[in-house]
Write a protein that holds these residues in place. Structure first.
Motif, mmCIF file in Angstrom:
data_model
loop_
_atom_site.group_PDB
_atom_site.id
_atom_site.type_symbol
_atom_site.label_atom_id
_atom_site.label_comp_id
_atom_site.label_asym_id
_atom_site.label_seq_id
_atom_site.Cartn_x
_atom_site.Cartn_y
_atom_site.Cartn_z
ATOM 1 N N ALA A 45 32.469 53.271 14.078
ATOM 2 C CA ALA A 45 33.128 54.331 13.625
ATOM 3 C C ALA A 45 34.423 54.360 14.490
ATOM 4 O O ALA A 45 34.039 54.180 15.712
ATOM 5 N N LYS A 61 25.457 58.374 9.874
ATOM 6 C CA LYS A 61 26.732 57.806 9.033
ATOM 7 C C LYS A 61 26.520 56.440 8.709
ATOM 8 O O LYS A 61 26.049 55.774 9.432
ATOM 9 N N TYR A 89 28.298 52.950 6.843
ATOM 10 C CA TYR A 89 29.341 52.328 6.381
ATOM 11 C C TYR A 89 29.026 50.903 5.534
ATOM 12 O O TYR A 89 28.037 50.218 6.289
ATOM 13 N N TRP A 134 35.074 61.689 12.082
ATOM 14 C CA TRP A 134 34.477 60.361 11.605
ATOM 15 C C TRP A 134 35.637 59.614 10.743
ATOM 16 O O TRP A 134 36.105 60.149 9.790
ATOM 17 N N GLU A 189 36.640 57.497 7.598
ATOM 18 C CA GLU A 189 36.287 57.473 6.238
ATOM 19 C C GLU A 189 36.420 56.437 5.260
ATOM 20 O O GLU A 189 35.848 55.514 4.657
ATOM 21 N N SER A 190 37.578 55.590 5.828
ATOM 22 C CA SER A 190 38.087 54.063 5.322
ATOM 23 C C SER A 190 39.034 53.535 6.164
ATOM 24 O O SER A 190 39.832 54.267 6.772
ATOM 25 N N SER A 249 32.996 54.366 4.323
ATOM 26 C CA SER A 249 32.033 55.402 4.602
ATOM 27 C C SER A 249 31.197 55.671 3.113
ATOM 28 O O SER A 249 31.915 55.904 2.073
#
Length: 742
Positions: A15, A35, A37, A214, A216-217, A236
């Motif tokens: 991240a 989290k 991914y 965080w 997300e993409s 994510s």
């Protein structure tokens, strides 16, 4: 080592660590945060445009403690590495877990929160880690690569929430870069990232969660020397089994734009085209679909729909995909069923590729006897927009929430470039009222012009749909003042949903009551060799031959070899003609005959000149008189009321006069032809659902349930070859030269 050689972009992406102050996006992790991914990386060859490798991984992050030093775990839950030559060198779901234990167990990390620097990385399985270090050494390139990758995506810069602000990043994916904030929503911050060194240039799209910082993409392309490119996608996911597939689609717009087809018009009465909304019984027309294996770990789940000849519009998605054992129990294997849209292909099937995730499921996977999923059908909607057209001028039209820009090409009468914001669910149709001429294939692109066409394609498909631009060209012959465009949109909610069952390929194709699946091979299967392609194409040409009847006058004796003779009879004549030797000729007390010689069911049969005992087929210093007698002229005549209304791909052998199960398969095709929609010829399938290879075998070897022939599609018409008109004959005198001396 493959991992060192091919994983330049990252095996363990992490991240983005973002710190900041008020009115900024701030990375604020807490102990216990988790989290996941999906991280996809690929490298494209510069010269051929082929993928050299791609790596797909699912990484699980767990925060253990947060202070000046962040302690966290990174656990790979899936790894899938494929090389461009089709070999899959590493796949966690189908590889020996022992060889990958150091990865499966995960890693403990310590990261400096302020700088984002990786301080330490060790394997959680102490024994596996110790063996790994002992075997490879502390500074093995793989370990160095892991340490480098988990520390690369770490930003220690405050991210402003003001659109247009620019922030210098010392490093982003290995390059110094500038981040530009492009959009702020209540939940997310969107930005582009640009970076450049002497031989590399980067463009990326970045999304962060405003609440906690965080990531997300990330969708990024790194352009290298000679137009080679690296691709990185980080997504994510709260549900790892439901994401859009970031696998890149590599098109070549400059080539596609050269392909033009006529602009279509709506119904002459003025009725606009309407997308065909399928009935539920047509979407879920059959009790089972087919489950096939591609290159591990992919499975192909195919549904056949009863579309008939109606325009097929809409798409199918699958959720809750499960494989089951012989008793029907769920085997508990995790699958990724991408939420991408799967449109009906030319064979009116819908094929979904599902990815087996996790670690070493080989033994469990072998127990699979069926699969189930929930299939969702989404129809399309169509909206028309009538605008005032100005010939030869730049124009902009608002078509709902779509903005269409029309730009004329200078000094090129009637030629225009069209572009519009694609969004994620709308397309401009090539049905346009008021314009006549040709239109090109629509291509998508995103990102700056310096990216390669493939890179811009990939960003358009994998990245933020709002940044994708659709483009095409028109070459017009007629232009009106009033023009109507049609925009097709995907519905966001399914019209129908239903649980469906998939049978393994061998069980599906062994069923007479399930329709054939043709032209729809397993997902991601190896490319056929050139010889295989040639053989397949030749076979297809034979099978789709329209049985054209050659005129009687064109039938001749083949003397391509000076000491032999053959009469090749084109399709149709072989069933109504006979050849005989009419002069008195003997060789070693054996007379001469014309022996029927099958060259397969299509497109010819032949008579070979030989002695009665079949031993001698080459002759010297001999004259032979031949008569070919035919009952009449062959003609195909339609047979009414023989097709199967319930299972239209089946033909009851008892409905075909003069054909029995002990005759060779070739006899069927010499006497009958079977046509589908648009007159396309169909071919019979063997009991494995494959094209017939041995036409000399008896028909009984390909019968389903002891009585049915199964064909490659729905049979619309059956025709029988019959002799019509008056008998015909012709004679030849064939002279064979003496045996050469010496």
């Amino acid at each position: 080592m493959y991992l060192h050689r091919y994983c330049h972009v990252g095996l363990l992406g992490v991240a983005l660590f973002v710190t900041g102050c008020e009115q900024s996006v701030t990375f604020s992790p807490e102990a216990g945060d988790e989290k996941r991914y999906w991280i996809y990386t690929a490298s494209q060859d510069a010269e051929e445009g082929d993928i050299q490798y791609h790596l797909n991984s699912l990484l699980h992050y767990k925060m253990d403690s947060v202070g000046d030093i962040i302690q966290l775990q990174v656990i790979p839950e899936h790894l899938d590495l494929s090389l461009g030559n089709g070999d899959r060198t590493l796949n966690s779901a189908t590889s020996n877990a022992r060889n990958l234990q150091v990865f499966q167990s995960g890693f403990d990390l310590e990261v400096d929160k302020k700088s984002g620097t990786l301080l330490s990385l060790t394997g959680q399985d102490a024994d596996a880690w110790s063996r790994h270090v002992e075997y490879f050494g502390e500074n093995h390139p793989l370990l160095n690569m892991l340490r480098h990758q988990v520390s690369v995506p770490a930003l220690n810069t405050s991210i402003s929430t003001k659109v247009g602000d620019k922030i210098s990043l010392p490093q982003f994916l290995g390059l110094p870069a500038t981040l530009t904030v492009t959009q702020i929503t209540t939940e997310t911050l969107h930005a582009t990232v640009e970076g450049k060194t002497n031989n590399r240039q980067l463009h990326g799209q970045l999304t962060l969660a405003r609440e906690n910082g965080w990531i997300e993409s990330v969708y990024a392309v790194i352009s290298k020397e000679q137009n080679a490119s690296d691709f990185i996608a980080i997504q994510s996911t709260s549900n790892p089994q439901h994401i859009s597939d970031p696998v890149p689609y590599f098109f070549h717009p400059q080539e596609l734009w050269q392909t033009l087809s006529p602009i279509l018009s709506s119904d002459p009465s003025g009725t606009p085209p309407v997308p065909h909304v399928m009935a539920k019984d047509d979407v879920f027309a059959y009790e089972s679909g087919m489950l096939a294996s591609g290159i591990p770990p992919y499975l192909s789940a195919t549904l056949v729909h009863n579309l008939g000849q109606a325009p097929h519009s809409g798409h199918i998605t699958l959720t809750d995909f499960r494989v089951r054992n012989e008793a029907g129990d769920d085997l508990g294997l995790p699958f990724l069923a991408p939420t991408n849209y799967h449109y009906f292909n030319d064979n009116k099937n819908s094929e979904n590729a599902v990815l087996l995730m996790g670690w070493d499921h080989r033994e469990t996977l072998e127990k699979t006897r069926s699969a189930t999923a929930t299939a969702h059908y989404y129809p399309d909607t169509l909206t028309s927009y009538t605008v005032q057209w100005r010939e030869g001028e730049p124009q902009t039209f608002t078509l709902g929430d779509m903005t269409l820009n029309v730009t004329p090409y200078p000094q090129r009468q009637g030629e225009y470039h069209l572009s519009y914001n694609h969004g994620s669910s709308k397309n401009l149709l090539d049905t346009i009222d008021g314009l006549k001429g040709d239109i090109g294939i629509t291509t998508l692109s995103a990102g700056p012009d310096w990216l390669t066409d493939s890179a811009r394609d990939w960003l358009a498909w994998a990245g933020d749909p709002a940044q994708a631009i659709a483009s095409t060209d028109m070459k017009l012959t007629e232009e009106s003042d009033s023009v109507t465009f049609y925009v097709k949109a995907r519905e966001t909610n399914p019209l129908y949903s239903q649980t469906v069952t998939f049978l393994p390929k061998h069980l599906y194709e062994a069923s007479a009551t399930l329709p054939p699946i043709t032209g729809n091979g397993p997902y991601n299967q190896p490319e056929p060799s050139e010889a295989e392609e040639d053989e397949t194409e030749a076979h297809r040409e034979i099978l789709t031959e329209r049985y054209a009847v050659t005129p009687f006058a064109d039938i001749t004796i083949d003397r391509s070899h000076p000491s032999a003779a053959m009469i090749s009879l084109p399709m149709g004549w072989s069933s109504v003609c006979q050849a005989e030797v009419i002069n008195d000729v003997e060789i070693n007390h054996n007379g001469l005959i014309w022996q029927g010689h099958s060259k397969g069911p299509f497109p010819t049969d032949a008579f070979q000149l030989m002695t009665e005992d079949g031993i001698k087929q080459h002759f010297y210093d001999l004259t032979v008189e031949t008569r070919l007698t035919c009952e009449g002229s062959p003609q195909w005549q339609t047979i009414p009321n023989v097709t199967n209304q319930t299972y239209p791909w089946l033909m009851d052998l008892s409905q075909l006069a003069s054909i029995t199960e002990d005759q060779p398969i070739s006899a069927l095709f010499k006497a009958y032809r079977f046509s589908g929609h648009d007159g396309d010829l169909l071919w019979a399938l063997d009991r494995k659902g494959e094209s017939i290879q041995h036409f000399d075998h008896p028909l009984s070897t390909i019968l389903y349930d002891g009585k049915y022939l199964k064909f490659s599609g729905n049979i619309i018409e059956v025709s029988q070859l019959q002799a019509t008109g008056e008998p015909q004959e012709k004679t030849w005198v064939t002279t064979f030269p003496p045996l050469p001396k010496g």
